[in-house]
Motif scaffolding. Structure first.
Motif, PDB file in Angstrom:
ATOM      1  N   VAL A  53     -10.582 -33.723  32.649  1.00 58.62           N
ATOM      2  CA  VAL A  53      -9.982 -33.379  33.942  1.00 58.62           C
ATOM      3  C   VAL A  53     -10.145 -34.566  34.889  1.00 58.62           C
ATOM      4  O   VAL A  53     -11.231 -35.128  35.013  1.00 58.62           O
ATOM      5  CB  VAL A  53     -10.654 -32.130  34.549  1.00 58.62           C
ATOM      6  CG1 VAL A  53     -10.088 -31.843  35.939  1.00 58.62           C
ATOM      7  CG2 VAL A  53     -10.469 -30.935  33.622  1.00 58.62           C
ATOM      8  N   VAL A  54      -9.048 -34.967  35.514  1.00 55.52           N
ATOM      9  CA  VAL A  54      -9.095 -36.023  36.528  1.00 55.52           C
ATOM     10  C   VAL A  54      -9.042 -35.352  37.892  1.00 55.52           C
ATOM     11  O   VAL A  54      -8.048 -34.709  38.239  1.00 55.52           O
ATOM     12  CB  VAL A  54      -7.936 -37.025  36.369  1.00 55.52           C
ATOM     13  CG1 VAL A  54      -7.987 -38.081  37.479  1.00 55.52           C
ATOM     14  CG2 VAL A  54      -8.003 -37.689  34.999  1.00 55.52           C
ATOM     15  N   LYS A  55     -10.087 -35.476  38.659  1.00 50.85           N
ATOM     16  CA  LYS A  55     -10.225 -34.757  39.911  1.00 50.85           C
ATOM     17  C   LYS A  55      -9.337 -35.339  41.018  1.00 50.85           C
ATOM     18  O   LYS A  55      -9.232 -36.570  41.175  1.00 50.85           O
ATOM     19  CB  LYS A  55     -11.690 -34.788  40.378  1.00 50.85           C
ATOM     20  CG  LYS A  55     -12.652 -33.996  39.505  1.00 50.85           C
ATOM     21  CD  LYS A  55     -12.489 -32.509  39.723  1.00 50.85           C
ATOM     22  CE  LYS A  55     -13.574 -31.716  39.015  1.00 50.85           C
ATOM     23  NZ  LYS A  55     -13.451 -30.271  39.245  1.00 50.85           N
ATOM     24  N   ASP A  56      -8.683 -34.435  41.766  1.00 55.73           N
ATOM     25  CA  ASP A  56      -8.029 -34.769  43.027  1.00 55.73           C
ATOM     26  C   ASP A  56      -7.081 -35.965  42.887  1.00 55.73           C
ATOM     27  O   ASP A  56      -7.166 -36.943  43.609  1.00 55.73           O
ATOM     28  CB  ASP A  56      -9.115 -35.077  44.076  1.00 55.73           C
ATOM     29  CG  ASP A  56      -8.568 -34.988  45.500  1.00 55.73           C
ATOM     30  OD1 ASP A  56      -7.601 -34.235  45.720  1.00 55.73           O
ATOM     31  OD2 ASP A  56      -9.110 -35.694  46.376  1.00 55.73           O
ATOM     32  N   ASN A  57      -6.128 -35.846  41.943  1.00 54.19           N
ATOM     33  CA  ASN A  57      -5.262 -36.987  41.652  1.00 54.19           C
ATOM     34  C   ASN A  57      -3.929 -36.487  41.100  1.00 54.19           C
ATOM     35  O   ASN A  57      -3.898 -35.792  40.085  1.00 54.19           O
ATOM     36  CB  ASN A  57      -5.947 -37.917  40.649  1.00 54.19           C
ATOM     37  CG  ASN A  57      -5.308 -39.278  40.592  1.00 54.19           C
ATOM     38  OD1 ASN A  57      -4.101 -39.418  40.736  1.00 54.19           O
ATOM     39  ND2 ASN A  57      -6.127 -40.298  40.367  1.00 54.19           N
ATOM     40  N   LEU A  58      -2.836 -36.863  41.749  1.00 53.06           N
ATOM     41  CA  LEU A  58      -1.501 -36.465  41.298  1.00 53.06           C
ATOM     42  C   LEU A  58      -0.870 -37.509  40.374  1.00 53.06           C
ATOM     43  O   LEU A  58       0.212 -37.266  39.839  1.00 53.06           O
ATOM     44  CB  LEU A  58      -0.589 -36.222  42.502  1.00 53.06           C
ATOM     45  CG  LEU A  58      -1.046 -35.137  43.487  1.00 53.06           C
ATOM     46  CD1 LEU A  58      -0.012 -34.927  44.587  1.00 53.06           C
ATOM     47  CD2 LEU A  58      -1.316 -33.823  42.759  1.00 53.06           C
ATOM     48  N   SER A  59      -1.523 -38.634  40.208  1.00 56.42           N
ATOM     49  CA  SER A  59      -1.057 -39.672  39.282  1.00 56.42           C
ATOM     50  C   SER A  59      -2.223 -40.082  38.382  1.00 56.42           C
ATOM     51  O   SER A  59      -2.706 -41.220  38.439  1.00 56.42           O
ATOM     52  CB  SER A  59      -0.496 -40.874  40.039  1.00 56.42           C
ATOM     53  OG  SER A  59       0.643 -40.503  40.795  1.00 56.42           O
ATOM     54  N   PRO A  60      -2.705 -39.149  37.561  1.00 58.69           N
ATOM     55  CA  PRO A  60      -3.928 -39.397  36.784  1.00 58.69           C
ATOM     56  C   PRO A  60      -3.692 -40.367  35.630  1.00 58.69           C
ATOM     57  O   PRO A  60      -2.582 -40.484  35.098  1.00 58.69           O
ATOM     58  CB  PRO A  60      -4.286 -38.006  36.255  1.00 58.69           C
ATOM     59  CG  PRO A  60      -2.951 -37.328  36.121  1.00 58.69           C
ATOM     60  CD  PRO A  60      -2.132 -37.827  37.287  1.00 58.69           C
ATOM     61  N   VAL A  61      -4.758 -41.044  35.229  1.00 64.45           N
ATOM     62  CA  VAL A  61      -4.791 -41.847  33.999  1.00 64.45           C
ATOM     63  C   VAL A  61      -5.884 -41.250  33.128  1.00 64.45           C
ATOM     64  O   VAL A  61      -7.062 -41.292  33.475  1.00 64.45           O
ATOM     65  CB  VAL A  61      -5.082 -43.328  34.305  1.00 64.45           C
ATOM     66  CG1 VAL A  61      -5.171 -44.118  33.000  1.00 64.45           C
ATOM     67  CG2 VAL A  61      -4.023 -43.916  35.218  1.00 64.45           C
ATOM     68  N   TRP A  62      -5.488 -40.672  32.000  1.00 68.99           N
ATOM     69  CA  TRP A  62      -6.463 -40.030  31.118  1.00 68.99           C
ATOM     70  C   TRP A  62      -7.011 -41.034  30.110  1.00 68.99           C
ATOM     71  O   TRP A  62      -6.338 -42.001  29.739  1.00 68.99           O
ATOM     72  CB  TRP A  62      -5.819 -38.857  30.384  1.00 68.99           C
ATOM     73  CG  TRP A  62      -5.485 -37.706  31.288  1.00 68.99           C
ATOM     74  CD1 TRP A  62      -6.357 -36.864  31.906  1.00 68.99           C
ATOM     75  CD2 TRP A  62      -4.171 -37.277  31.682  1.00 68.99           C
ATOM     76  NE1 TRP A  62      -5.686 -35.919  32.661  1.00 68.99           N
ATOM     77  CE2 TRP A  62      -4.336 -36.153  32.540  1.00 68.99           C
ATOM     78  CE3 TRP A  62      -2.878 -37.707  31.401  1.00 68.99           C
ATOM     79  CZ2 TRP A  62      -3.265 -35.474  33.106  1.00 68.99           C
ATOM     80  CZ3 TRP A  62      -1.804 -37.042  31.968  1.00 68.99           C
ATOM     81  CH2 TRP A  62      -1.996 -35.940  32.810  1.00 68.99           C
ATOM     82  N   GLU A  63      -8.228 -40.781  29.671  1.00 66.08           N
ATOM     83  CA  GLU A  63      -8.881 -41.671  28.721  1.00 66.08           C
ATOM     84  C   GLU A  63      -8.133 -41.674  27.382  1.00 66.08           C
ATOM     85  O   GLU A  63      -7.624 -40.638  26.946  1.00 66.08           O
ATOM     86  CB  GLU A  63     -10.331 -41.231  28.488  1.00 66.08           C
ATOM     87  CG  GLU A  63     -11.243 -41.406  29.690  1.00 66.08           C
ATOM     88  CD  GLU A  63     -11.520 -42.868  29.983  1.00 66.08           C
ATOM     89  OE1 GLU A  63     -11.502 -43.682  29.027  1.00 66.08           O
ATOM     90  OE2 GLU A  63     -11.742 -43.198  31.156  1.00 66.08           O
ATOM     91  N   PRO A  64      -8.062 -42.818  26.707  1.00 67.42           N
ATOM     92  CA  PRO A  64      -7.448 -42.860  25.365  1.00 67.42           C
ATOM     93  C   PRO A  64      -8.213 -41.956  24.399  1.00 67.42           C
ATOM     94  O   PRO A  64      -9.418 -41.749  24.539  1.00 67.42           O
ATOM     95  CB  PRO A  64      -7.574 -44.336  24.961  1.00 67.42           C
ATOM     96  CG  PRO A  64      -7.799 -45.081  26.229  1.00 67.42           C
ATOM     97  CD  PRO A  64      -8.535 -44.140  27.139  1.00 67.42           C
TER      98      PRO A  64
END
Length: 476
Positions: free
Chosen positions: A198-209
């Motif tokens: 989960v990427v907190k408080d972000n509308l343009s997240p970058v998730w871990e590979p």
């Protein structure tokens, strides 16, 4: 070299080939877990243990699924599976108090289940009740373990996703997005491949590979449908749906090679209600690599995918598929149902059962060599038969009531039904049979083999079962 050294060299034991291992992936899910949290739901994770040298050894652990009583875990357990061994597994479910890598001693135990890896492989999908300490049921809690053979597949793919301008689902802050990737199976069911952080408080997240096997991702079929869902995380487990898109691994490769690997994240309800609705954001494939193919990110891996999913194989016998990298006869694959026959040699060459030198020696303190062989092999093979029944035959003895020599008789003396319940049923039938027959001869196993061959041919024609013949051989 001297004659003595030549004799010693000739007498040296030959190297015994190592048992052939298959690679198996196990996927887990649970239903109706106990709720140990007073304000929210349990945060379950599953601990995998393997029985080794009479003790349970921790092998691996799933991720923690927050606030869920019906978790589906994205973590895949990969194990070496040996057909000829009894590999005992234990799955323990815990309500996790802290990070899963800090141990489980302070976590609340939600239930456990024990079985063998052979049982999971044979049935392909096993669902069992979870038990608390002292064998008490953990309410209606169950755990499901699904097995998939990946022996011919050594390939892995590394994927990395990011998103842009996702919908904001929170009133006083921004969404906390995470992504789930699913594989669509032949029956239309959806198999979770991976769940991002989960990427907190972000509308343009970058998730871990993340890295997944080719088998897990698409069953080694590039055109198999894939589905990606994006959610706004909720601490109570009631995640808000943001949107989804569908693709295939083939499309991912092509789009990534052309720098066009992005998809509209669509919420079908919004599209129906909103006149000018376009999307709920865009999901972008930021990177695509093959762990075994450094050049994958420069193009497609169709040829590499084919090689890794088929693998190098030894020449196959006519009508028999080749088995990757091995010329040993394999055990049953996932879902196999094996019909088993036991053939016991009751010829006099085994020795008088009253003599301690006999293989049939009736020892009141320990099982004889025939019983040891039956149990050692039978306990492994019985996991691969849905009804766990053995056809148990004998040859080379005079049998009641006329005491004529027979080379094809049921050791339970029921010619209409020679099957026994499990390997223990065979053991009991053997113990009851031995004092009632007269060991004779000659050693003629042909009638038993002919009978089994006829029955096996009938089974093969209907496609109902594979065949295993257990022959605890005598001195001949």
């Amino acid at each position: 070299m001297s004659a003595g050294s030549e004799r010693r060299a000739a007498a040296a034991p030959r190297a015994v080939p190592a048992p052939r291992a298959s690679r198996v992936e196990l996927r887990l899910s649970c239903r109706h877990l106990l709720d140990r949290d007073p304000l929210t739901k349990s945060d379950p994770s599953v601990l995998l243990l393997l029985r080794s040298q009479n003790q349970w050894v921790q092998v691996d652990r799933t991720e923690v699924v927050r606030s869920s009583l019906h978790p589906v875990f994205s973590k895949v357990f990969t194990l070496d599976y040996y057909f000829e061994e009894v590999q005992k597994l234990r799955f323990e479910v815990y309500d996790t108090r802290g990070p899963s890598d800090l141990g489980y001693q302070d976590d609340d135990f939600l239930g456990g289940m024990e079985c063998t890896l052979g049982q999971i492989v044979a049935q392909k999908k096993v669902t069992r009740a979870l038990l608390l300490r002292f064998g008490r049921n953990a309410g209606k809690s169950t755990i499901t373990v699904t097995a998939e053979d990946i022996s011919g597949n050594n390939g892995y793919v590394e994927l990395s996703f990011r998103a842009r301008k996702l919908d904001d689902k929170d009133l006083f802050s921004k969404s906390d997005p995470f992504l789930e990737l699913y594989r669509v199976n032949d029956d239309g069911s959806e198999q979770l491949v991976y769940r991002t952080e989960v990427v907190k408080d972000n509308l343009s997240p970058v998730w871990e590979p993340f890295k997944v096997s080719l088998n897990n991702l698409c069953s080694c079929e590039e055109t198999r449908p894939l589905k990606c869902l994006v959610w706004d995380h909720d601490s109570r487990g009631k995640h808000d749906f943001i949107g989804e898109f569908s693709t295939t691994f083939e499309e991912m490769q092509k789009a990534f090679g052309e720098d066009q690997a992005q998809w509209d994240c669509v919420n079908a309800k919004y599209r129906q209600k909103k006149r000018n609705y376009k999307n709920s954001g865009v999901v972008i494939l930021a990177d695509l690599k093959g762990s075994l193919f450094p050049g994958l990110h420069h193009g497609r891996l169709s040829d590499s995918l084919h090689r890794e999913c088929t693998g190098p194989s030894t020449p196959a016998e006519p009508g028999r598929p080749a088995h990757p990298g091995c010329n040993l006869e394999p055990g049953p694959g996932p879902g196999a149902d094996v019909q088993k026959w036991v053939a016991i040699d009751f010829t006099a060459s085994n020795g008088d059962p009253r003599n301690s030198c006999s293989l049939h020696y009736i020892n009141p303190f320990q099982p004889n060599e025939y019983l040891q062989a039956l149990v050692a092999v039978g306990e492994i093979c019985q996991d691969y038969d849905s009804d766990k029944r053995f056809s148990a035959l004998g040859f080379g003895a005079r049998i009641p009531p006329k005491y004529e020599v027979s080379h094809d008789f049921a050791i339970n003396f029921n010619p209409e039904d020679d099957e026994c319940e499990g390997i223990q049923g065979v053991v009991e039938a053997y113990r009851n049979c031995l004092p009632r027959v007269q060991l004779y001869g000659p050693t003629n196993v042909a009638p038993v083999i002919s009978k089994v061959a006829r029955m096996a041919a009938a089974e093969e024609s209907t496609g109902e079962a594979s065949v295993a013949i257990l022959h605890p051989a005598g001195p001949d």
